[in-house]
Design an enzyme around this catalytic site. Sequence first.
Site, PDB file in Angstrom:
ATOM      1  N   TYR A   1      -3.021  -1.650  10.523  1.00 46.93           N
ATOM      2  CA  TYR A   1      -3.139  -2.333   9.224  1.00 46.93           C
ATOM      3  C   TYR A   1      -1.968  -1.957   8.306  1.00 46.93           C
ATOM      4  O   TYR A   1      -1.286  -2.826   7.759  1.00 46.93           O
ATOM      5  CB  TYR A   1      -4.469  -1.982   8.529  1.00 46.93           C
ATOM      6  CG  TYR A   1      -4.337  -2.064   7.027  1.00 46.93           C
ATOM      7  CD1 TYR A   1      -4.191  -3.300   6.395  1.00 46.93           C
ATOM      8  CD2 TYR A   1      -4.260  -0.903   6.240  1.00 46.93           C
ATOM      9  CE1 TYR A   1      -4.001  -3.373   5.023  1.00 46.93           C
ATOM     10  CE2 TYR A   1      -4.079  -0.979   4.876  1.00 46.93           C
ATOM     11  CZ  TYR A   1      -3.945  -2.210   4.265  1.00 46.93           C
ATOM     12  OH  TYR A   1      -3.728  -2.283   2.915  1.00 46.93           O
ATOM     13  N   HIS A   2      -1.768  -0.619   8.136  1.00 48.22           N
ATOM     14  CA  HIS A   2      -0.695  -0.189   7.228  1.00 48.22           C
ATOM     15  C   HIS A   2       0.662  -0.733   7.707  1.00 48.22           C
ATOM     16  O   HIS A   2       1.523  -1.081   6.910  1.00 48.22           O
ATOM     17  CB  HIS A   2      -0.665   1.337   7.127  1.00 48.22           C
ATOM     18  CG  HIS A   2      -1.803   1.920   6.313  1.00 48.22           C
ATOM     19  ND1 HIS A   2      -2.941   2.447   6.881  1.00 48.22           N
ATOM     20  CD2 HIS A   2      -1.988   2.046   4.971  1.00 48.22           C
ATOM     21  CE1 HIS A   2      -3.762   2.881   5.932  1.00 48.22           C
ATOM     22  NE2 HIS A   2      -3.218   2.653   4.759  1.00 48.22           N
TER      23      HIS A   2
ATOM     24  N   THR B   1       0.832  -1.204   0.000  1.00 47.05           N
ATOM     25  CA  THR B   1       0.000   0.000   0.000  1.00 47.05           C
ATOM     26  C   THR B   1       0.864   1.249   0.000  1.00 47.05           C
ATOM     27  O   THR B   1       1.964   1.262   0.581  1.00 47.05           O
ATOM     28  CB  THR B   1      -0.935   0.004   1.231  1.00 47.05           C
ATOM     29  OG1 THR B   1      -1.627   1.239   1.268  1.00 47.05           O
ATOM     30  CG2 THR B   1      -0.193  -0.186   2.536  1.00 47.05           C
TER      31      THR B   1
ATOM     32  N   LYS C   1       1.548  -4.161   6.485  1.00 47.73           N
ATOM     33  CA  LYS C   1       2.096  -4.185   5.118  1.00 47.73           C
ATOM     34  C   LYS C   1       3.598  -3.921   5.123  1.00 47.73           C
ATOM     35  O   LYS C   1       4.345  -4.474   4.320  1.00 47.73           O
ATOM     36  CB  LYS C   1       1.397  -3.120   4.261  1.00 47.73           C
ATOM     37  CG  LYS C   1      -0.076  -3.374   4.039  1.00 47.73           C
ATOM     38  CD  LYS C   1      -0.270  -4.566   3.120  1.00 47.73           C
ATOM     39  CE  LYS C   1      -1.677  -4.622   2.585  1.00 47.73           C
ATOM     40  NZ  LYS C   1      -1.923  -5.797   1.757  1.00 47.73           N
TER      41      LYS C   1
ATOM     42  N   SER D   1      -1.560   3.271  10.526  1.00 49.02           N
ATOM     43  CA  SER D   1      -2.489   2.419  11.286  1.00 49.02           C
ATOM     44  C   SER D   1      -1.816   1.065  11.489  1.00 49.02           C
ATOM     45  O   SER D   1      -0.829   0.742  10.819  1.00 49.02           O
ATOM     46  CB  SER D   1      -3.799   2.210  10.509  1.00 49.02           C
ATOM     47  OG  SER D   1      -3.578   1.345   9.408  1.00 49.02           O
TER      48      SER D   1
HETATM   49  P1  NAD Z   1     -11.153  -7.396   0.364  1.00 50.64           P
HETATM   50  O1  NAD Z   1     -11.372  -7.411   1.834  1.00 50.64           O
HETATM   51  O2  NAD Z   1     -12.292  -7.055  -0.523  1.00 50.64           O
HETATM   52  O3  NAD Z   1     -10.559  -8.813  -0.119  1.00 50.64           O
HETATM   53  C1  NAD Z   1      -9.580  -9.526   0.586  1.00 50.64           C
HETATM   54  C2  NAD Z   1      -9.876 -11.012   0.423  1.00 50.64           C
HETATM   55  O4  NAD Z   1      -8.848 -11.746   1.090  1.00 50.64           O
HETATM   56  C3  NAD Z   1     -11.209 -11.415   1.034  1.00 50.64           C
HETATM   57  O5  NAD Z   1     -11.987 -12.136   0.103  1.00 50.64           O
HETATM   58  C4  NAD Z   1     -10.809 -12.250   2.238  1.00 50.64           C
HETATM   59  O6  NAD Z   1     -11.758 -13.281   2.527  1.00 50.64           O
HETATM   60  C5  NAD Z   1      -9.461 -12.809   1.824  1.00 50.64           C
HETATM   61  N1  NAD Z   1      -8.578 -13.130   2.956  1.00 50.64           N
HETATM   62  C6  NAD Z   1      -8.225 -12.325   3.984  1.00 50.64           C
HETATM   63  N2  NAD Z   1      -7.420 -12.993   4.834  1.00 50.64           N
HETATM   64  C7  NAD Z   1      -7.259 -14.228   4.328  1.00 50.64           C
HETATM   65  C8  NAD Z   1      -6.550 -15.381   4.757  1.00 50.64           C
HETATM   66  N3  NAD Z   1      -5.843 -15.395   5.886  1.00 50.64           N
HETATM   67  N4  NAD Z   1      -6.585 -16.502   3.991  1.00 50.64           N
HETATM   68  C9  NAD Z   1      -7.297 -16.508   2.834  1.00 50.64           C
HETATM   69  N5  NAD Z   1      -8.004 -15.451   2.387  1.00 50.64           N
HETATM   70  C10 NAD Z   1      -7.971 -14.321   3.131  1.00 50.64           C
HETATM   71  O7  NAD Z   1      -9.910  -6.412   0.097  1.00 50.64           O
HETATM   72  P2  NAD Z   1      -9.503  -5.650  -1.255  1.00 50.64           P
HETATM   73  O8  NAD Z   1     -10.041  -4.269  -1.184  1.00 50.64           O
HETATM   74  O9  NAD Z   1      -9.781  -6.498  -2.427  1.00 50.64           O
HETATM   75  O10 NAD Z   1      -7.938  -5.562  -1.059  1.00 50.64           O
HETATM   76  C11 NAD Z   1      -7.111  -6.599  -1.551  1.00 50.64           C
HETATM   77  C12 NAD Z   1      -5.655  -6.284  -1.255  1.00 50.64           C
HETATM   78  O11 NAD Z   1      -5.286  -5.069  -1.881  1.00 50.64           O
HETATM   79  C13 NAD Z   1      -5.350  -6.126   0.239  1.00 50.64           C
HETATM   80  O12 NAD Z   1      -4.121  -6.727   0.533  1.00 50.64           O
HETATM   81  C14 NAD Z   1      -5.273  -4.629   0.416  1.00 50.64           C
HETATM   82  O13 NAD Z   1      -4.399  -4.310   1.452  1.00 50.64           O
HETATM   83  C15 NAD Z   1      -4.744  -4.163  -0.927  1.00 50.64           C
HETATM   84  N6  NAD Z   1      -5.163  -2.782  -1.250  1.00 50.64           N
HETATM   85  C16 NAD Z   1      -6.501  -2.480  -1.381  1.00 50.64           C
HETATM   86  C17 NAD Z   1      -6.882  -1.176  -1.686  1.00 50.64           C
HETATM   87  C18 NAD Z   1      -8.317  -0.743  -1.826  1.00 50.64           C
HETATM   88  O14 NAD Z   1      -8.570   0.473  -2.020  1.00 50.64           O
HETATM   89  N7  NAD Z   1      -9.280  -1.649  -1.771  1.00 50.64           N
HETATM   90  C19 NAD Z   1      -5.875  -0.192  -1.862  1.00 50.64           C
HETATM   91  C20 NAD Z   1      -4.532  -0.543  -1.723  1.00 50.64           C
HETATM   92  C21 NAD Z   1      -4.190  -1.862  -1.413  1.00 50.64           C
HETATM   93  N1  USQ Z   2     -11.407   9.826   4.589  1.00 53.40           N
HETATM   94  C1  USQ Z   2     -12.310  10.875   4.731  1.00 53.40           C
HETATM   95  N2  USQ Z   2     -13.635  10.567   4.758  1.00 53.40           N
HETATM   96  C2  USQ Z   2     -14.103   9.290   4.633  1.00 53.40           C
HETATM   97  C3  USQ Z   2     -13.189   8.241   4.461  1.00 53.40           C
HETATM   98  C4  USQ Z   2     -11.844   8.550   4.452  1.00 53.40           C
HETATM   99  O1  USQ Z   2     -11.930  12.041   4.840  1.00 53.40           O
HETATM  100  O2  USQ Z   2     -15.323   9.102   4.672  1.00 53.40           O
HETATM  101  C5  USQ Z   2      -9.960  10.127   4.537  1.00 53.40           C
HETATM  102  C6  USQ Z   2      -9.129   9.400   5.592  1.00 53.40           C
HETATM  103  O3  USQ Z   2      -9.074  10.134   6.793  1.00 53.40           O
HETATM  104  C7  USQ Z   2      -7.790   9.280   4.879  1.00 53.40           C
HETATM  105  C8  USQ Z   2      -8.152   9.163   3.417  1.00 53.40           C
HETATM  106  O4  USQ Z   2      -9.488   9.635   3.302  1.00 53.40           O
HETATM  107  O5  USQ Z   2      -7.063  10.464   5.047  1.00 53.40           O
HETATM  108  C9  USQ Z   2      -8.096   7.747   2.867  1.00 53.40           C
HETATM  109  O6  USQ Z   2      -8.911   6.914   3.668  1.00 53.40           O
HETATM  110  P1  USQ Z   2      -9.581   5.589   3.063  1.00 53.40           P
HETATM  111  O7  USQ Z   2     -10.464   5.005   4.105  1.00 53.40           O
HETATM  112  O8  USQ Z   2     -10.137   5.861   1.730  1.00 53.40           O
HETATM  113  O9  USQ Z   2      -8.297   4.694   2.792  1.00 53.40           O
HETATM  114  P2  USQ Z   2      -7.253   4.019   3.767  1.00 53.40           P
HETATM  115  O10 USQ Z   2      -7.728   3.902   5.151  1.00 53.40           O
HETATM  116  O11 USQ Z   2      -5.936   4.692   3.559  1.00 53.40           O
HETATM  117  O12 USQ Z   2      -7.194   2.545   3.195  1.00 53.40           O
HETATM  118  C10 USQ Z   2      -7.522   2.220   1.832  1.00 53.40           C
HETATM  119  C11 USQ Z   2      -7.711   0.715   1.765  1.00 53.40           C
HETATM  120  C12 USQ Z   2      -6.389   0.045   2.129  1.00 53.40           C
HETATM  121  C13 USQ Z   2      -5.285   0.586   1.243  1.00 53.40           C
HETATM  122  C14 USQ Z   2      -5.209   2.106   1.276  1.00 53.40           C
HETATM  123  C15 USQ Z   2      -4.279   2.680   0.220  1.00 53.40           C
HETATM  124  O13 USQ Z   2      -8.738   0.291   2.665  1.00 53.40           O
HETATM  125  O14 USQ Z   2      -6.522  -1.359   1.968  1.00 53.40           O
HETATM  126  O15 USQ Z   2      -4.049   0.055   1.663  1.00 53.40           O
HETATM  127  O16 USQ Z   2      -6.514   2.641   0.964  1.00 53.40           O
HETATM  128  S1  USQ Z   2      -3.420   4.106   0.792  1.00 53.40           S
HETATM  129  O17 USQ Z   2      -4.417   5.063   1.315  1.00 53.40           O
HETATM  130  O18 USQ Z   2      -2.710   4.654  -0.317  1.00 53.40           O
HETATM  131  O19 USQ Z   2      -2.571   3.651   1.864  1.00 53.40           O
END
Ligand code: NAD
Ligand code: USQ
Length: 383
Positions: A181-182, A144, A185, A179
């Site tokens: 979570y982050h 991320t 990664k 966070s």
């Molecule tokens: P999502 O929650 O929609 O999908 C994740 C999938 O992984 C789910 O289907 C879940 O069941 C599966 N999973 C989780 N833990 C598991 C485990 N231990 N074993 C097997 N399966 C497991 O998430 P997404 O939005 O599709 O994100 C996918 C990836 O991309 C993540 O790693 C996330 O960090 C990354 N990412 C997402 C975004 C975004 O905006 N959605 C942005 C940047 C990075």
């Molecule tokens: N935010 C708002 N209002 C909202 C939701 C979010 O102002 O209703 C702000 C947050 O405070 C933050 C930014 O928007 O500053 C991004 O928040 P987000 O919830 O859209 O994204 P984030 O928590 O960063 O996480 C998402 C995905 C995660 C991925 C990440 C990419 O859930 O899996 O890793 O985006 S990045 O942001 O580049 O790290």
Amino acid sequence: MRVLVIGGDGYCGWATALYLANRGHEVGILDSLVRRHWDNELCIQTLTPITPIQQRLQRWKDLTGKSIDLFVGDLCNHAFLEKAMLQFQPDSVVHFGEQRSAPFSMIDREHAVLTQVNNVVGTLNLLYVMHEHFPDCHLVKLGTMGEYGTPNIDIEEGYITIEHNGRKDTLPYPKQPGSFYHLSKVHDSHNIHFACRVWGLRATDLNQGVVYGVLTEETGMDELLINRLDYDGVFGTALNRFCIQAAIGHPLTVYGKGGQTRGFLDIRDTVRCIEIAVNNPASPGEFRVFNQFTELFSIGDLANMVQKAGAAIGLQVEVNHLENPRVELEEHYFNAKNTRLIDLGLEPHFLSDSLLDSLLNFAVKYKDRVDEKEILPRVKWKG
Ligand code: NAD
Ligand code: USQ
């Protein structure tokens, strides 16, 4: 190529699995379906009515004649993972299978531990199976942009060259994630880098920005193939949330001043970036890092764009600045490089080119499924 998509039932993974299958790759999906379980626990649902994975895959087979193998189980279960990988024999593994919500990881100690154990142990198990059985397989891992945080200097793609006391080296770019979570990664990136250095594995870490949109060519083929679209305060991400809020007449939830700037990309570019990474594998021993986003926006700018696009289709959209539930800079420098995927052939979709309208129209279509109680953020970083 034989590509195993871990997390293939999720938002990015489902779209990617179908996209790769449609382009001739032999695709398998491995997923524990735990994300559906977390939705149930939190009493939230995706905007779109997604069908069970077996039904999705049957529909895909009926429509295209192509089958996708399914392995339902947990990445954290090493024996299950090893068996599935030995059966599937992947050339590439695309790893989306993690807990991916920052707010989820900040709910309490239990959720922080769950997130880090799920993500770090799952990835470590995968590295071990690759080392023991598939040393030549290419790992394409979703990282991320949030690993970098918001430093007051330009963000490079993974590495930075530093001169210190007259000596020079190229080192991993400093990480200041926002966070637990982050942070998971960042821990993954370190573990993968180490496995490449020590065992000679090949890996690409895709530092992806915030993904928006829902339609890809394949998921739009049939209602049963529809992708998930999260809008709630835990799993919903900024732009997707804003469009759904606009559709139901809820004021847009900008946290704090709204100067938070992030990298964004269309889900159609997510799937293409994965294809590019899969088709151009890293070399043995190489830990390659690409910044995977196409445009930079501040949250305030996005809210204004949604307001304007809403007006064009007759929606009156109000913008609210809520007290920020997170601890983050609300005004800051942010300039990140993203040339490596473009050099390999990515042709970005831009937000201004009608996506906003189509995303808004999509949100309007399903707006009756929205539970308004789930819109406001319910997790605070300070507890
Ligand atoms: P999502 O929650 O929609 O999908 C994740 C999938 O992984 C789910 O289907 C879940 O069941 C599966 N999973 C989780 N833990 C598991 C485990 N231990 N074993 C097997 N399966 C497991 O998430 P997404 O939005 O599709 O994100 C996918 C990836 O991309 C993540 O790693 C996330 O960090 C990354 N990412 C997402 C975004 C975004 O905006 N959605 C942005 C940047 C990075
Ligand atoms: N935010 C708002 N209002 C909202 C939701 C979010 O102002 O209703 C702000 C947050 O405070 C933050 C930014 O928007 O500053 C991004 O928040 P987000 O919830 O859209 O994204 P984030 O928590 O960063 O996480 C998402 C995905 C995660 C991925 C990440 C990419 O859930 O899996 O890793 O985006 S990045 O942001 O580049 O790290």
